[in-house]
Enzyme design. Structure first.
Site, PDB file in Angstrom:
ATOM      1  N   SER A 139       1.381  48.928  -8.897  1.00 37.41           N
ATOM      2  CA  SER A 139       1.874  48.131 -10.033  1.00 37.41           C
ATOM      3  C   SER A 139       3.343  47.779  -9.827  1.00 37.41           C
ATOM      4  O   SER A 139       4.103  48.546  -9.221  1.00 37.41           O
ATOM      5  CB  SER A 139       1.719  48.909 -11.341  1.00 37.41           C
ATOM      6  OG  SER A 139       2.345  48.230 -12.412  1.00 37.41           O
ATOM      7  N   TYR A 164       4.367  56.985 -15.657  1.00 43.86           N
ATOM      8  CA  TYR A 164       3.448  56.013 -15.048  1.00 43.86           C
ATOM      9  C   TYR A 164       4.138  55.240 -13.925  1.00 43.86           C
ATOM     10  O   TYR A 164       3.579  55.058 -12.839  1.00 43.86           O
ATOM     11  CB  TYR A 164       2.927  55.054 -16.115  1.00 43.86           C
ATOM     12  CG  TYR A 164       2.010  53.987 -15.574  1.00 43.86           C
ATOM     13  CD1 TYR A 164       0.705  54.285 -15.205  1.00 43.86           C
ATOM     14  CD2 TYR A 164       2.455  52.672 -15.420  1.00 43.86           C
ATOM     15  CE1 TYR A 164      -0.139  53.303 -14.701  1.00 43.86           C
ATOM     16  CE2 TYR A 164       1.628  51.683 -14.916  1.00 43.86           C
ATOM     17  CZ  TYR A 164       0.331  52.008 -14.563  1.00 43.86           C
ATOM     18  OH  TYR A 164      -0.509  51.038 -14.051  1.00 43.86           O
TER      19      TYR A 164
END
Length: 282
Positions: A139, A164
């Site tokens: 990501s 994350y």
């Protein structure tokens, strides 16, 4: 993809489900991974029916338990072949910080340690197939992580979003280290950013942030079909045959952050991951 076997982790929802459907439609034998056996069996049956491809089946493992990851790897090692491994499963912790069965931070454990362990254990099987591919769903969130904090790998001092971001940075460092180790083996590994996708990834969030994502931000988020495009491209396209160590967005190779390109951090993370998953004892 006829004659090829593909494993897609986290394939019962979102971009993993779309990816599995596309691979089945292309003629591959598809192993649909998830942690819910009832849901997973239903999803695999639906994909088989929709694609007209009977070679679709469900494989189960809860990435919160590394022992289950090991059991899955042992099961897959008995398969005739494995040509593509797509590490797609992802997790964001909610308001209460959770830990894996081993006591590790759940975000780091599910997003990095579990795919690290699964991929490493499956390398001998992948190396038996010509031109095998490993695809890592990372990501652009990795850019918000800064440099990986090896004194806080378990994310004790940060919240869910920073945790994350760190896990996605770990994905890219793992990809870099694995590509170096696989050089000349015939197995390639690449990573990608799928975009911000409408999926169940955010289901664990609570409060105003979840409300924001479910309302104001939702129209600007990608569909799972759009989000899966680069995963499918890296798994199937002849354009990336032999290419390894790359990071892609919208099917184009881009540069990740400086922290994601650091060979020293990649090597140290590999060593720490071996220790945490007990691979260093083998």
């Amino acid at each position: 993809m006829n004659g090829k076997t593909c494993l897609v982790t986290g394939a019962t929802h979102g971009i993993g489900l779309v990816t599995a459907r596309a691979l089945a439609a292309a003629g591959a034998t598809v192993l649909v991974h998830g942690r819910d056996a009832v849901l997973g069996a239903a999803v695999a049956a639906d994909i088989a029916r929709e694609s007209g491809n009977s070679a679709v089946r469900f494989v189960r493992a809860d990435f919160m338990h590394l022992d289950e990851v090991r059991e899955l790897a042992e099961q897959l090692a008995r398969q005739p072949r494995l040509d593509v491994l797509i590490n797609n499963a992802g997790f964001i912790d909610g308001a209460q910080r959770r830990c894996t069965a081993e006591g590790y931070d759940a975000t780091f454990g599910v997003n990095h340690l579990a795919p690290f362990l699964l991929t490493t254990l499956l390398l001998p099987k992948l190396e038996q197939s010509p031109h095998a591919r490993v695809v890592v769903v990372a990501s652009e969130a990795h850019r918000r992580a800064g440099w990986l904090d090896f004194d806080d790998l378990m994310n004790v001092r940060v919240g869910p979003w920073r945790a994350y971001a760190r896990s996605k940075l770990a994905n890219l460092l793992f990809m870099r280290a694995l590509a170096a180790r696989l050089k000349g083996s015939g197995v390639t590994v690449n990573a990608l950013h799928p975009g911000v996708v409408r999926s169940q990834l955010f289901r664990g969030l609570r409060g105003p942030l979840r409300l924001l994502l479910a309302t104001v931000a939702r129209p600007f988020m990608r569909s799972p079909q759009r989000g899966a495009e680069t995963s499918i491209y890296l798994a199937t396209s002849p354009e990336v045959e032999g290419a390894s160590g790359g990071y892609y967005r919208d099917r184009r190779r881009i540069e990740p952050s400086a922290a994601a390109r650091c060979p020293e951090a990649a090597a140290r993370l590999w060593s720490e991951s071996e220790r945490l998953t007990a691979l260093s004892r083998l």
